[in-house]
Design a protein around this motif. Structure first.
Motif, PDB file in Angstrom:
ATOM      1  N   PHE A   1       0.863  -1.181   0.000  1.00 33.27           N
ATOM      2  CA  PHE A   1       0.000   0.000   0.000  1.00 33.27           C
ATOM      3  C   PHE A   1       0.900   1.232   0.000  1.00 33.27           C
ATOM      4  O   PHE A   1       1.540   1.570   1.008  1.00 33.27           O
ATOM      5  N   HIS A   2       0.955   1.918  -1.140  1.00 28.29           N
ATOM      6  CA  HIS A   2       1.822   3.095  -1.277  1.00 28.29           C
ATOM      7  C   HIS A   2       1.349   3.899  -2.484  1.00 28.29           C
ATOM      8  O   HIS A   2       0.894   3.310  -3.477  1.00 28.29           O
ATOM      9  N   PRO A   3       1.435   5.229  -2.446  1.00 32.01           N
ATOM     10  CA  PRO A   3       0.943   6.040  -3.571  1.00 32.01           C
ATOM     11  C   PRO A   3       1.609   5.719  -4.907  1.00 32.01           C
ATOM     12  O   PRO A   3       1.036   5.981  -5.967  1.00 32.01           O
TER      13      PRO A   3
ATOM     14  N   SER B   1      -2.121  -1.614  -3.581  1.00 29.28           N
ATOM     15  CA  SER B   1      -2.997  -0.490  -3.904  1.00 29.28           C
ATOM     16  C   SER B   1      -2.218   0.811  -3.806  1.00 29.28           C
ATOM     17  O   SER B   1      -1.201   0.890  -3.104  1.00 29.28           O
ATOM     18  N   ASP B   2      -2.705   1.845  -4.498  1.00 28.78           N
ATOM     19  CA  ASP B   2      -2.096   3.170  -4.400  1.00 28.78           C
ATOM     20  C   ASP B   2      -2.595   3.941  -3.169  1.00 28.78           C
ATOM     21  O   ASP B   2      -2.357   5.141  -3.039  1.00 28.78           O
ATOM     22  N   PHE B   3      -3.239   3.251  -2.258  1.00 38.02           N
ATOM     23  CA  PHE B   3      -3.653   3.827  -0.970  1.00 38.02           C
ATOM     24  C   PHE B   3      -2.414   4.113  -0.110  1.00 38.02           C
ATOM     25  O   PHE B   3      -1.481   3.316  -0.067  1.00 38.02           O
ATOM     26  N   ASP B   4      -2.425   5.237   0.589  1.00 36.38           N
ATOM     27  CA  ASP B   4      -1.309   5.607   1.467  1.00 36.38           C
ATOM     28  C   ASP B   4      -1.774   5.561   2.918  1.00 36.38           C
ATOM     29  O   ASP B   4      -2.560   6.407   3.349  1.00 36.38           O
TER      30      ASP B   4
ATOM     31  N   ASP C   1       3.790  -6.081   2.869  1.00 33.48           N
ATOM     32  CA  ASP C   1       4.910  -5.446   2.169  1.00 33.48           C
ATOM     33  C   ASP C   1       4.916  -4.003   2.663  1.00 33.48           C
ATOM     34  O   ASP C   1       4.374  -3.718   3.744  1.00 33.48           O
ATOM     35  N   ILE C   2       5.476  -3.095   1.911  1.00 31.42           N
ATOM     36  CA  ILE C   2       5.498  -1.690   2.308  1.00 31.42           C
ATOM     37  C   ILE C   2       4.064  -1.210   2.564  1.00 31.42           C
ATOM     38  O   ILE C   2       3.168  -1.399   1.746  1.00 31.42           O
TER      39      ILE C   2
END
Length: 445
Positions: A93-95, A127-130, A164-165
């Motif tokens: 989950f990272h932008p 996902s592009d969720f931050d 993961d990240i």
């Protein structure tokens, strides 16, 4: 590259010309395979199939923020290869997450999982969720929505995601709770769960510990001690934290941690208490490394750890492509002799050329950070058996797996006439395991 390999790579580029990270990962593997194909030419026929995912899933993830406003993110799951077992790989989950990054991670995961010798195929998602700056309630609502869609495609014998990240114990817990509510069973569908409800001991520590165990196998083979060695670590998340703890156990000095804002540097090395202070800031307070305070610390804003001081070892544990050619040159000038990758593909191709050109020991991510997925595989085994192993039992199994990975990479490189090229050894050893399974099962003719 051989002509057949070059032609296969051109076909991959033609299909996905804009997927930079994925193409980088494919090229990195392909560049190593020439000696394998010289000795075993029948493996060439696997190339086209092995770099095309079996299944790519993309979906929307709607969720409500704390202001009761609808937000929408993208979710991904790439089920890349199941030749040797169920799809296995983390969720990020990272932008920055997009299909190229998920495919690069999934492609790497195929060979990483093969190197563990455990029955796990390769997959990845996210996902592009931050999660940064979000409340626990927002994270819970997002992860529940994410799992509502993802649950259609996963299962304990089909696809077993992990963290993961941006996906730690909190996120895994929320997703597992949602999966159980929907499916009505308590199965090993996710790894990285908490101990007491299906998780394995040593799983949070496994990637960082495993990276240092691989380093220890290397220096032991060379007759060198880690005692007193100076270590530069990037990142300050799970992998960096436990790599630092294990380095300290072996008597090394950890000089740095970092995040996207900069680097903290302790000239005399972090003490055990100071490392615990970093863990408290990152894990409990969800703060930044700049929040760390001591009478000797230097905070280097906007700077990565590479070359801030003389050192012996570099453990990049943050993210992909964090070490550029210039960074690599700085590390060599700083005296670094060992680079073991804790993150996924943290060194650019140009950086790797610098390391290998200067006779540094470069141990790539698919081998060095395989400890995490190895213990995930052990968690799957414990879930299937409805049984828990002790901390010591899991740690000993992890040590054995990392020793076998080191030997496989070292011995394969030697067998193919490239002794000391552990990148080539890792790629060829992992590729051979997967290719044998694909050929035997009729995936390719």
């Amino acid at each position: 590259m051989r002509a057949e390999v070059a032609a296969a790579f051109e076909k991959v580029k033609a299909r996905d010309p804009n997927q930079t990270e994925f193409l980088q990962a494919v090229e990195e593997v392909f560049d190593s395979l020439g000696p394998l194909f010289e000795k075993y030419p029948h493996y060439v026929k696997v190339l086209e199939a092995i770099c095309e995912p079996e299944r790519v899933i993309q979906f929307r993830v709607p969720w409500l923020d704390d202001k009761n406003k609808m937000q929408v993110n993208r979710g991904f799951r790439v089920q890349f290869n199941q030749a040797i077992g169920p799809y296995k790989g983390g969720l990020r989950f990272h932008p920055s997450v997009n299909l190229s990054i998920i495919k690069f991670l999934g492609f790497e995961q195929i060979f990483k999982n093969a190197l563990t010798t455990l029955p796990m195929g390769g997959g990845k998602g996210g996902s592009d969720f931050d999660p940064k700056g979000k409340s626990d309630a927002e994270v819970m609502r997002f992860t529940q929505s994410f799992m509502t869609e993802l649950s259609r495609y996963i299962g304990p014998d089909v696809d077993v995601p992990a963290g993961d990240i941006g996906v730690g114990g909190r996120e895994i817990g929320y997703m597992y709770g949602q999966y159980k509510r929907m499916q009505g069973d308590h199965s090993g569908v996710l790894t990285g769960k908490g101990h007491g409800w299906g998780g394995s001991l040593i799983r949070p520590e496994a990637t960082g510990f495993g990276c240092v165990y691989a380093l220890k196998n290397c220096v032991d083979e060379f007759g060198i001690s880690l005692e007193g060695k100076k270590v530069l670590i990037s990142g300050s998340g799970n992998v960096a934290q436990y790599a630092a703890i294990k380095c300290k156990e072996f008597g090394a000095q950890v000089l740095t941690f970092s995040d996207s804002n900069g680097t903290i540097f302790e000239p005399n090395g972090f003490s055990d208490e100071q490392i615990q202070h970093v863990l408290d800031i990152k894990n409990n307070k969800r703060g930044r490394v700049a929040d760390y305070k001591s009478s000797t610390v230097q905070f280097l804003q906007g700077t990565r750890p590479w070359g801030v001081a003389a050192a012996d070892v570099a453990l990049p544990c943050a993210t992909q492509n964090e070490i550029s050619k210039e960074d690599a040159e700085n590390l060599i000038k700083a005296g670094v002799k060992y680079i073991f990758e804790g993150a996924n593909m943290p060194s650019t191709p140009e950086a790797i050329e610098v390391f290998k050109g200067n006779k540094a020991v470069f141990f790539p991510a698919k081998a060095a950070n395989a400890g995490g997925v190895a213990v995930s595989g052990l968690e799957m085994a414990q879930n299937s058996a409805r049984y828990f192993w002790t901390r010591e039992e899991v740690d000993n199994k992890l040590k054995t797996i990392m020793e076998s990975i080191w030997k496989a990479c070292s011995e394969t490189a030697k067998e193919l006439g490239h002794e000391g090229d552990y990148q080539l050894g890792a790629n060829c050893a992992g590729f051979k395991i997967v290719a044998d399974a694909m050929i035997a099962q009729g995936y390719v003719l």
